[in-house]
Write a protein that holds these residues in place. Structure first.
Motif, short mmCIF file in Angstrom:
data_model
loop_
_atom_site.label_atom_id
_atom_site.label_comp_id
_atom_site.label_asym_id
_atom_site.label_seq_id
_atom_site.Cartn_x
_atom_site.Cartn_y
_atom_site.Cartn_z
N VAL A 169 -29.27 22.15 8.75
CA VAL A 169 -30.50 22.41 9.50
C VAL A 169 -31.69 21.80 8.78
CG1 VAL A 169 -32.10 24.25 10.18
CG2 VAL A 169 -29.67 24.46 10.70
N LEU A 170 -31.73 22.00 7.47
CA LEU A 170 -32.83 21.45 6.67
C LEU A 170 -32.85 19.93 6.76
CD1 LEU A 170 -35.11 22.23 4.67
CD2 LEU A 170 -33.46 21.89 2.84
N LYS A 171 -31.66 19.36 6.66
CA LYS A 171 -31.54 17.91 6.72
C LYS A 171 -32.02 17.37 8.06
CE LYS A 171 -28.04 14.40 5.82
NZ LYS A 171 -26.61 14.16 5.72
N GLU A 172 -31.61 18.08 9.11
CA GLU A 172 -32.00 17.64 10.46
C GLU A 172 -33.51 17.75 10.67
OE1 GLU A 172 -29.26 19.10 13.29
OE2 GLU A 172 -30.28 18.19 14.98
N MET A 173 -34.09 18.80 10.09
CA MET A 173 -35.54 18.99 10.23
C MET A 173 -36.32 17.86 9.56
SD MET A 173 -36.76 21.66 11.81
CE MET A 173 -35.78 22.61 12.95
N LEU A 174 -35.73 17.32 8.50
CA LEU A 174 -36.46 16.29 7.72
C LEU A 174 -36.07 14.87 8.13
CD1 LEU A 174 -36.19 18.03 4.23
CD2 LEU A 174 -38.32 17.56 5.46
N LEU A 175 -35.28 14.77 9.18
CA LEU A 175 -34.70 13.48 9.56
C LEU A 175 -35.73 12.38 9.78
CD1 LEU A 175 -31.78 12.52 10.16
CD2 LEU A 175 -32.23 12.95 12.56
N HIS A 176 -36.85 12.74 10.36
CA HIS A 176 -37.81 11.71 10.76
C HIS A 176 -39.00 11.56 9.84
CE1 HIS A 176 -35.69 10.62 14.30
NE2 HIS A 176 -35.59 11.88 14.66
N PHE A 177 -38.83 11.94 8.61
CA PHE A 177 -39.93 11.80 7.67
C PHE A 177 -39.56 10.83 6.55
CE2 PHE A 177 -40.46 15.98 9.61
CZ PHE A 177 -41.73 15.83 10.13
N GLU A 178 -40.53 10.02 6.20
CA GLU A 178 -40.29 9.03 5.15
C GLU A 178 -40.92 9.49 3.85
OE1 GLU A 178 -41.96 5.42 6.72
OE2 GLU A 178 -41.01 5.79 8.66
N ASN A 179 -40.52 8.84 2.80
CA ASN A 179 -41.12 9.04 1.46
C ASN A 179 -41.27 10.52 1.11
OD1 ASN A 179 -41.44 6.22 1.40
ND2 ASN A 179 -43.38 6.42 2.50
N ARG A 180 -40.19 11.23 1.13
CA ARG A 180 -40.25 12.66 0.82
C ARG A 180 -40.34 12.86 -0.69
NH1 ARG A 180 -36.18 13.00 5.10
NH2 ARG A 180 -34.50 13.01 3.59
N THR A 181 -41.31 13.67 -1.09
CA THR A 181 -41.45 14.00 -2.51
C THR A 181 -41.53 15.51 -2.63
OG1 THR A 181 -42.82 12.03 -2.68
CG2 THR A 181 -42.77 13.48 -4.59
N GLU A 182 -40.67 16.07 -3.45
CA GLU A 182 -40.68 17.53 -3.61
C GLU A 182 -41.74 17.94 -4.63
OE1 GLU A 182 -37.34 20.25 -3.26
OE2 GLU A 182 -36.05 18.48 -3.39
N GLU A 183 -42.62 18.79 -4.25
CA GLU A 183 -43.57 19.38 -5.19
C GLU A 183 -44.17 20.63 -4.54
OE1 GLU A 183 -47.68 17.42 -5.46
OE2 GLU A 183 -46.44 15.80 -4.69
N LYS A 184 -44.49 21.60 -5.36
CA LYS A 184 -45.01 22.87 -4.82
C LYS A 184 -46.48 22.71 -4.48
CE LYS A 184 -44.42 27.78 -5.73
NZ LYS A 184 -44.14 28.01 -4.31
N TRP A 185 -46.86 23.04 -3.27
CA TRP A 185 -48.26 22.93 -2.88
C TRP A 185 -48.77 24.19 -2.17
CZ3 TRP A 185 -49.38 23.57 2.26
CH2 TRP A 185 -48.32 23.39 3.17
N LEU A 186 -47.83 25.00 -1.64
CA LEU A 186 -48.23 26.16 -0.86
C LEU A 186 -48.71 27.27 -1.80
CD1 LEU A 186 -48.21 26.94 2.18
CD2 LEU A 186 -45.93 27.87 1.83
N SER A 187 -49.95 27.69 -1.60
CA SER A 187 -50.52 28.69 -2.52
C SER A 187 -50.01 30.10 -2.22
CB SER A 187 -52.04 28.66 -2.44
OG SER A 187 -52.44 28.82 -1.10
N ILE A 188 -49.47 30.29 -1.02
CA ILE A 188 -48.96 31.62 -0.64
C ILE A 188 -47.44 31.64 -0.85
CG2 ILE A 188 -48.76 33.27 1.26
CD1 ILE A 188 -51.22 31.69 2.48
N ASN A 189 -46.98 32.67 -1.52
CA ASN A 189 -45.55 32.74 -1.81
C ASN A 189 -44.76 33.21 -0.59
OD1 ASN A 189 -45.29 31.76 -4.37
ND2 ASN A 189 -45.77 33.74 -5.33
N VAL A 190 -43.83 32.39 -0.18
CA VAL A 190 -42.94 32.73 0.92
C VAL A 190 -41.60 33.13 0.32
CG1 VAL A 190 -41.73 31.78 2.92
CG2 VAL A 190 -44.10 31.17 2.51
#
Lengths: 420, 185
Positions: free
Chosen positions: B48-69
């Motif tokens: 599911v995660l992979k499919e959600m990200l299918l159409h995005f380029e240049n993915r870089t993982e980094e924490k940016w969300l200030s609210i903890n989920v």
């Protein structure tokens, strides 16, 4: 059977169209005298190299690795000059696809290739028609867009597609968009080293494009034929009986039914075809008065199909359905989505907003749902980059296959379907 | 009498042996099946995660969300590109849809901005927030999972447009239309 043959021929047919669109305008004039013809042995080397490249680089062409090539079938321009060599690809001795190699050095070396029957397999039908009509049969003709045929006289040919008589020009001139021609290709330089002659090992320096034709085998092309206006209520209309709604069952139901029948081939006979469409009409919540539906209900309808079928089984329908179906909607999709779906044998639904006409003139489609079953793409020679040119569709209106040019609509979405 | 006792003993031993054999074969297999289900379930969430990200380029993982989920099974947090502009995107996949809804409501109450648009039904809820920073938050059911989407960008129009790239089974995203397809010839 007839439909399948037509489909296969259509694939080939429009591959030529793509080639021409890649190559640029086709116009009447003189064939350039420079460079000269490609010999059959040179063409065989080109085809062998391409065979190797395709098996290494293109998904689902892996079985071409240990395949063999048939002897070439020669195509001619109307003036009698050779235009192309067609090689049938034999996997375990059985035809699996074809490669069309240029017969003149000013042309790109690979004109087209694909899985399915080679275009020349259709020649017997054309020959039969020609004989019945008393035509004197000549060469196999190929000179660009929409021009596969059997020569019947100096300026006419019998089309391999619809077996109708067409006029042909006496002289042809290609204007290729890409500068690289077969004459500049290393493969045609004299050499004794097999490994050094293959252009695909040149690091992708060649710029010409290759037309890739893919089609999912086994997806039926059909429409609904049962009538409407009956007083019978669902589900007692399921099957060939008249429906309680209008004659038209809805494009989305018909489009999805072809996908269901692809995964459930036991449901391909006429009665089951109508039953699947009727059940989908119900699960998709299709409007009884217009046949209209929206993608949200289409997705739900596909996902609920098995549950509804199982509920009806034993008192309305009798054959089993083995798969559960999931459907996913893509508002945004890319060429690679379609290419990947087809390469992985997943037929899909294509939702059109203000869709134009298919390349054979069918349509315009307007707001319509169809089944996507194949594509023609223009790919770089190393297949790292492909541009979708045509989508092969079953348009729900008839029992034929059609091609719609990529972008011939205001907007389009796709629904991917998976069976588990 | 002795013979009878011996027969009972042999019968008992036979059933004991049968029990041990059955336990040896079936218990580990059933445990394995459970493990297999867990693995399958996890890999599906990854799908599911992979499919959600299918159409995005240049993915870089980094924490940016200030609210903890919290509570998600798998996720992605980082920047993605639509081809030209980078956006902050966070995706969290939940096995349980109701947990996703809880987190959606939690985010909704903690993010500030003008509400540009929103939608809420049984299977999909989303809200588009404008201001100095624009946000799109969504929780929707997707292939039996709950997917929480958070997109952050400078203007809400481009944020809304980016959301079209996420596949869906339930949501009518901001700016998209429903077209009635009749297909009449």
């Amino acid at each position: 059977m007839k439909s399948r043959k037509t489909a296969i021929l259509s694939v080939v047919f429009f591959a030529v169209l793509v080639l021409s669109s890649l190559a640029g305008a086709l116009s009447i004039g003189q064939i350039p005298a420079r460079n000269g013809p490609v010999t059959p042995s040179e063409a065989t080397l080109v085809a062998q190299k391409h065979l190797h490249g395709a098996s290494e680089h293109i998904p689902n062409f892996e079985d071409w690795k240990n395949s063999k090539l048939s002897r070439p079938v020669v195509y001619y321009f109307p003036n009698g000059t050779k235009s192309a060599y067609e090689f049938t690809v034999l996997v375990n001795g059985k035809p699996d696809g074809f490669i069309l190699v240029a017969a003149q050095r000013y042309m790109p070396p690979i004109l087209e290739f694909g899985k399915g029957e080679a275009p020349s397999t259709r020649i017997h039908y054309a020959q039969k028609v020609a004989m019945n009509k008393g035509y004197k049969v000549g060469n196999l003709i190929y000179y660009g867009a929409l021009t596969y045929g059997l020569q019947i006289g100096s300026n006419k040919m019998l089309s391999l597609v619809d077996r109708k008589v067409q006029n042909v020009p006496k002289n042809i001139k290609f204007h290729f968009r890409k500068s690289t021609s077969i004459a500049e290709n290393e493969i045609l330089k004299p050499t004794t080293s097999r490994s050094s002659v293959f252009p695909l090992e040149d690091g992708g320096s060649d710029e010409h494009l290759v037309s890739v034709v893919r089609s999912i085998q086994g997806v039926p092309a059909w429409t609904s034929t049962d009538k409407g206006g009956a007083s019978t209520q669902y589900p007692f209309n399921v099957g060939s009986a008249r429906d309680p709604w209008i004659d038209w069952d809805g494009c989305a139901a018909v489009a999805a039914s072809m996908i269901i029948a692809y995964y459930e081939p036991q449901l391909k006979d006429e009665w089951d075809r109508e039953a699947v469409i009727d059940v989908l009409h119900h699960t998709m919540g299709i409007d009884d008065n217009t046949g209209g539906s929206v993608w949200t209900t289409q997705v739900v309808g596909i996902e609920n199909f098995k549950e509804e079928w199982d509920y009806l089984r034993g008192w309305i329908v009798y054959k089993p359905v083995y798969h559960d179906f999931t459907a996913t909607f893509y508002e945004y999709w890319t060429d690679m989505d379609v290419i990947s779906e087809v390469n992985n044998n997943h037929p899909f639904m294509l939702g059109l907003e203000n869709g134009g006409r298919a390349s054979d003139g069918t349509g315009p489609y307007g707001n319509h749902a169809v089944t996507g079953v194949g594509y023609i793409a223009a790919c770089s020679e190393d297949y790292s980059n492909c541009e979708l040119v045509y989508i092969e569709i079953h348009d729900t209106w008839n029992f034929e296959t059609h091609y719609i040019y990529n972008g011939n609509w205001i907007d389009a979405d796709i629904i991917k379907v998976r069976a588990s | 009498m002795k013979i009878k006792q011996s027969q009972w003993l042999r019968g008992f031993l036979f059933f004991l042996l049968l029990f041990v054999l059955l336990a040896t074969f079936y218990l580990p297999h059933s445990l394995l099946r459970n493990d297999g289900n867990d693995i399958a379930s996890n890999s599906c969430l990854e799908c599911v995660l992979k499919e959600m990200l299918l159409h995005f380029e240049n993915r870089t993982e980094e924490k940016w969300l200030s609210i903890n989920v919290s509570g998600f099974d798998t996720g992605f947090e980082g920047t993605v590109s639509n081809g030209t502009t980078p956006f902050n995107v966070a995706l969290f996949v939940y096995g349980n849809f109701s947990e996703c809804m809880d987190q959606f409501r939690f985010l909704k109450s903690n993010l500030t901005g003008d509400v540009i648009n929103g939608s809420e039904n049984r299977f999909c809820m989303w809200e588009l927030l404008g201001g100095d920073e624009s946000y799109y938050i969504e929780c929707s059911e997707f292939k039996g999972t709950g997917v929480l989407i958070v997109v952050n960008g400078h203007d809400w129009q481009s944020v809304a447009k980016l959301t079209w790239r996420f596949p869906t089974q339930r949501c009518i995203r901001p700016g998209t239309r429903i077209v009635i397809q009749t297909g009449h010839q």
